[in-house]
Design a protein around this motif. Structure first.
Motif, PDB file in Angstrom:
ATOM      1  N   SER A   1     -13.065  -7.259  -7.333  1.00 24.92           N
ATOM      2  CA  SER A   1     -12.461  -6.136  -8.061  1.00 24.92           C
ATOM      3  C   SER A   1     -11.524  -5.344  -7.143  1.00 24.92           C
ATOM      4  CB  SER A   1     -13.517  -5.267  -8.751  1.00 24.92           C
ATOM      5  OG  SER A   1     -14.256  -4.596  -7.786  1.00 24.92           O
ATOM      6  N   ALA A   2     -11.833  -5.297  -5.847  1.00 28.04           N
ATOM      7  CA  ALA A   2     -10.950  -4.562  -4.925  1.00 28.04           C
ATOM      8  C   ALA A   2      -9.579  -5.248  -4.816  1.00 28.04           C
ATOM      9  CB  ALA A   2     -11.604  -4.458  -3.550  1.00 28.04           C
TER      10      ALA A   2
ATOM     11  N   MET B   1      -3.439   0.144  -7.075  1.00 30.66           N
ATOM     12  CA  MET B   1      -4.418   1.245  -7.149  1.00 30.66           C
ATOM     13  C   MET B   1      -5.090   1.414  -5.780  1.00 30.66           C
ATOM     14  SD  MET B   1      -4.385   1.615 -10.586  1.00 30.66           S
ATOM     15  CE  MET B   1      -5.925   2.116 -11.281  1.00 30.66           C
ATOM     16  N   THR B   2      -4.359   1.968  -4.831  1.00 28.06           N
ATOM     17  CA  THR B   2      -4.912   2.038  -3.473  1.00 28.06           C
ATOM     18  C   THR B   2      -6.113   2.991  -3.380  1.00 28.06           C
ATOM     19  OG1 THR B   2      -3.049   3.472  -3.045  1.00 28.06           O
ATOM     20  CG2 THR B   2      -2.957   1.329  -2.031  1.00 28.06           C
ATOM     21  N   ASP B   3      -6.154   3.996  -4.285  1.00 29.14           N
ATOM     22  CA  ASP B   3      -7.320   4.899  -4.248  1.00 29.14           C
ATOM     23  C   ASP B   3      -8.591   4.122  -4.599  1.00 29.14           C
ATOM     24  OD1 ASP B   3      -5.770   7.000  -3.520  1.00 29.14           O
ATOM     25  OD2 ASP B   3      -5.608   7.848  -5.540  1.00 29.14           O
ATOM     26  N   ASP B   4      -8.474   3.228  -5.597  1.00 29.88           N
ATOM     27  CA  ASP B   4      -9.649   2.435  -5.991  1.00 29.88           C
ATOM     28  C   ASP B   4     -10.025   1.456  -4.885  1.00 29.88           C
ATOM     29  OD1 ASP B   4      -9.548   3.770  -8.285  1.00 29.88           O
ATOM     30  OD2 ASP B   4      -8.953   2.099  -9.569  1.00 29.88           O
ATOM     31  N   PHE B   5      -9.018   0.897  -4.230  1.00 31.56           N
ATOM     32  CA  PHE B   5      -9.305  -0.017  -3.118  1.00 31.56           C
ATOM     33  C   PHE B   5     -10.065   0.748  -2.021  1.00 31.56           C
ATOM     34  CE2 PHE B   5      -8.566  -2.378   0.762  1.00 31.56           C
ATOM     35  CZ  PHE B   5      -8.857  -3.669   0.352  1.00 31.56           C
TER      36      PHE B   5
ATOM     37  N   LYS C   1     -11.952   3.345  -2.374  1.00 35.44           N
ATOM     38  CA  LYS C   1     -13.330   3.612  -2.830  1.00 35.44           C
ATOM     39  C   LYS C   1     -14.220   2.402  -2.547  1.00 35.44           C
ATOM     40  CE  LYS C   1     -15.178   5.324  -6.796  1.00 35.44           C
ATOM     41  NZ  LYS C   1     -15.211   4.819  -8.147  1.00 35.44           N
TER      42      LYS C   1
ATOM     43  N   THR D   1       0.834  -1.205   0.000  1.00 38.77           N
ATOM     44  CA  THR D   1       0.000   0.000   0.000  1.00 38.77           C
ATOM     45  C   THR D   1       0.873   1.261   0.000  1.00 38.77           C
ATOM     46  OG1 THR D   1      -0.194  -0.350   2.387  1.00 38.77           O
ATOM     47  CG2 THR D   1      -2.073  -1.013   1.049  1.00 38.77           C
TER      48      THR D   1
ATOM     49  N   ASP E   1      -2.827  -4.226  -8.322  1.00 35.39           N
ATOM     50  CA  ASP E   1      -2.316  -3.312  -9.349  1.00 35.39           C
ATOM     51  C   ASP E   1      -1.767  -2.028  -8.724  1.00 35.39           C
ATOM     52  OD1 ASP E   1      -3.117  -5.135 -11.190  1.00 35.39           O
ATOM     53  OD2 ASP E   1      -4.937  -4.074 -11.796  1.00 35.39           O
TER      54      ASP E   1
ATOM     55  N   LYS F   1      -8.113  -6.876  -7.093  1.00 37.75           N
ATOM     56  CA  LYS F   1      -7.380  -6.564  -8.329  1.00 37.75           C
ATOM     57  C   LYS F   1      -6.764  -5.159  -8.193  1.00 37.75           C
ATOM     58  CE  LYS F   1      -7.532  -7.007 -13.222  1.00 37.75           C
ATOM     59  NZ  LYS F   1      -6.764  -5.784 -13.357  1.00 37.75           N
ATOM     60  N   SER F   2      -7.537  -4.208  -7.685  1.00 41.05           N
ATOM     61  CA  SER F   2      -6.996  -2.848  -7.504  1.00 41.05           C
ATOM     62  C   SER F   2      -5.770  -2.887  -6.597  1.00 41.05           C
ATOM     63  CB  SER F   2      -8.021  -1.923  -6.834  1.00 41.05           C
ATOM     64  OG  SER F   2      -9.229  -1.932  -7.506  1.00 41.05           O
TER      65      SER F   2
END
Ligand code: GLA
Length: 394
Positions: free
Chosen positions: A287-288, A296-300, A302, A210, A294, A290-291
Motif C-alpha cells: 500500500s505504501a 501521496m507522500t504524507d501517506d507514505f 505514515k 517526492t 499516487d 501505491k501512495s
C-alpha cells in the motif's frame, strides 16, 4: 604502506592511484563501482518472500584490479590501509581481518560453479560507511562478483550473480541475510526505488517523485557488535514459525499466510510477534508503494512510522538511539515519516522530509542527540543512483 588522502582527487582516483602504488603499474586493470543502499520500507521480510523497496544511494565501493598468472589473491584495502594475501586453491574464512571474507566468499562461489579461478590483485575502498546499515558488505560482494565476471569473461545473468553474492554472505561470512541488499546495489536505477518481490524475484523500478521532500539518513554511530547474532536469531524464529504453520496450510513463506491472527495461540508469544511483523510489513509495502506512485507522500510517511513501530515492538530490532530519532522526527516541522533502515539495532534511520527543513532538523536533532547519547549523529543527504557498473582501464 601508508597511502594519504588528497581531497582534490575523487575516491575512485584514489583507489586507482593506490593500485599503482601497491601493484606497480596500471596495465590491464579494470574498475568496478558499486553503491550502498537504503531501504525505504519492507524491513526483515526479504528472507520470508516479502516485498521490499530499497534504493541505491550515492555512497560507493570501488575496486580496481587485474588477473595474475599465478594462483595468488593479493588484496589491498584503501580504507583500512591493510594488505591481505591468499591462494585461490586454498581459501578459508579469516577471523582476524574481517574485510577479506566478503571478497573470498565470492571467489569461493565462482569456484563452486566450476570456474578455475586464477590469481588476482585488487584494491578496494570507498565511502559507504561501514557498520551503518548501508550495505557496505553487499556492495563489496557485488563489486567483486562484477569484477570477476568482467575480468575472466564469465557470463552470468544479473539475478544469478546476485544470488551468488548472497550465498557468499550466507555460507562463507555466516550471516543468514536475505537477497534485498545484493539486488539493490546491483540493479537499482537512478531517481527510482526498486520494488522487489523476494519470493518470485520479480522487480520493477518505482520513480521517486517526492516533490519538495527528500530522504535523509541519520546515522546513530552506535556500535552494532551483536547485530549478526540477533539477525540470525530472528531468522531462526521465523523459520520455526513457518514450519509450525505449514502443518496447517500450504505456504512457502510467512508472507503468504492467509490470516496470521489465526496463529496467535498456536505459535509461542515471541514467535507470533515476529511472524506478525513480517506478515503486516509485507502488506504495508504494497500500500505504501501505491501512495508513493499516487504522489501521496504524507501517506507514505505514515507507513514509514508504522513500519518503525512494528520493528520496535514486534520484531524488537530497534534501539534507544533509533527510537529517539524517530520520535524527534514526529515532532519536527516538515517531516513526513521516519523509520530504522536495514537490519536495525543501530545503523541508520531514514527520514522523509521537506528538503528546505533539512538544516534546521539536523541542527536541532544533533544537539538533542548529543545531549542524550554523548555523541553526535551523522547525516547523509542521499540521492537514488544506478546500481553496479564497470569501466575498462581508461
Ligand atoms: C540486512 C540484510 C537484508 C535484510 C535487512 C533487513 O540488511 O542483509 O537481507 O534482511 O537486513 O530488512
Amino acid at each position: 604502506m601508508k597511502i594519504s588522502y588528497n581531497f582534490v582527487m575523487s575516491m575512485k582516483e584514489h583507489i586507482e592511484e593506490a593500485f599503482v602504488k601497491v601493484f606497480g603499474n596500471r596495465e590491464d586493470f579494470i574498475s568496478v563501482t558499486t553503491p550502498g543502499r537504503a531501504n525505504l520500507i519492507g524491513e526483515h521480510v526479504d528472507y520470508q518472500g516479502g516485498h521490499v523497496l530499497p534504493m541505491a544511494v550515492n555512497r560507493f565501493i570501488y575496486c580496481t584490479g587485474r588477473k595474475r598468472t599465478d594462483n595468488k589473491i593479493k588484496l589491498f584495502s584503501f580504507n583500512y590501509n591493510e594488505s591481505f594475501e591468499a591462494d585461490t586453491q586454498n581459501i578459508s574464512f579469516q577471523s582476524a581481518a574481517k574485510w577479506p571474507n566478503y571478497i573470498l566468499g565470492v571467489v569461493q562461489e565462482f569456484k563452486k560453479l566450476g570456474h578455475s579461478m586464477p590469481g588476482m590483485e585488487i584494491v578496494f575502498g570507498g565511502d559507504v560507511p561501514v557498520g551503518s546499515g548501508l550495505s557496505s558488505s553487499a556492495a563489496v560482494e557485488i563489486c567483486t562478483a562484477v569484477f570477476m565476471e568482467k575480468m575472466y569473461d564469465i557470463k552470468i545473468e544479473p539475478v544469478e550473480l546476485i544470488k551468488l553474492a548472497r550465498r557468499a554472505e550466507n555460507e562463507f561470512v555466516g550471516v543468514q541475510c536475505g537477497i534485498m541488499d545484493q539486488f539493490a546495489v546491483h540493479l537499482s536505477k537512478k531517481k527510482s526505488a526498486l520494488l522487489l518481490d523476494c519470493g518470485s524475484l520479480e522487480y520493477r523500478h518505482v520513480p521517486l517523485q517526492t516533490g519538495s521532500a527528500g530522504f535523509l539518513l541519520v546515522d546513530t554511530k552506535k556500535e552494532r557488535s551483536l547485530s549478526s547474532s540477533v539477525y540470525n536469531e530472528r531468522v531462526r524464529s521465523v523459520t520455526e514459525s513457518l514450519s509450525v504453520i505449514r502443518k496447517h496450510e500450504s505456504v512457502e513463506f510467512l508472507t503468504q499466510v492467509e490470516d496470521m491472527a489465526a496463529y496467535r495461540n498456536i505459535l509461542s508469544g515471541e514467535n507470533f510477534k515476529r511472524a506478525l511483523h513480517i506478515w503486516e510489513e509485507n502488506r504495508r509495502v504494497l500500500s505504501a508503494v501505491k501512495s508513493l506512485e499516487d504522489g501521496m507522500t504524507d501517506d507514505f510517511g505514515k507507513a514509514m512510522y508504522e513500519s518503525h513501530a512494528s520493528l520496535r515492538d514486534l520484531y524488537e530490532v530497534s534501539c534507544d538511539e533509533l527510537d529517539f530519532i524517530v520520535n524527534f522526527s514526529k515532532e519536527s516541522d516538515g517531516v513526513k515519516g521516519a523509520r530504522l533502515t536495514g537490519a536495525g539495532m543501530g545503523g541508520c534511520a531514514i527520514v522523509l522530509l521537506e528538503k528546505n527543513k533539512i538544516p534546521d532538523y539536523s541542527e536541532k536533532l544533533s544537539a538533542l542527540y548529543a545531549n542524550r547519547f554523548g555523541r553526535k549523529p551523522k547525516f547523509y543527504d542521499v540521492e537514488p543512483v544506478n546500481g553496479a557498473h564497470f569501466e575498462n582501464n581508461p
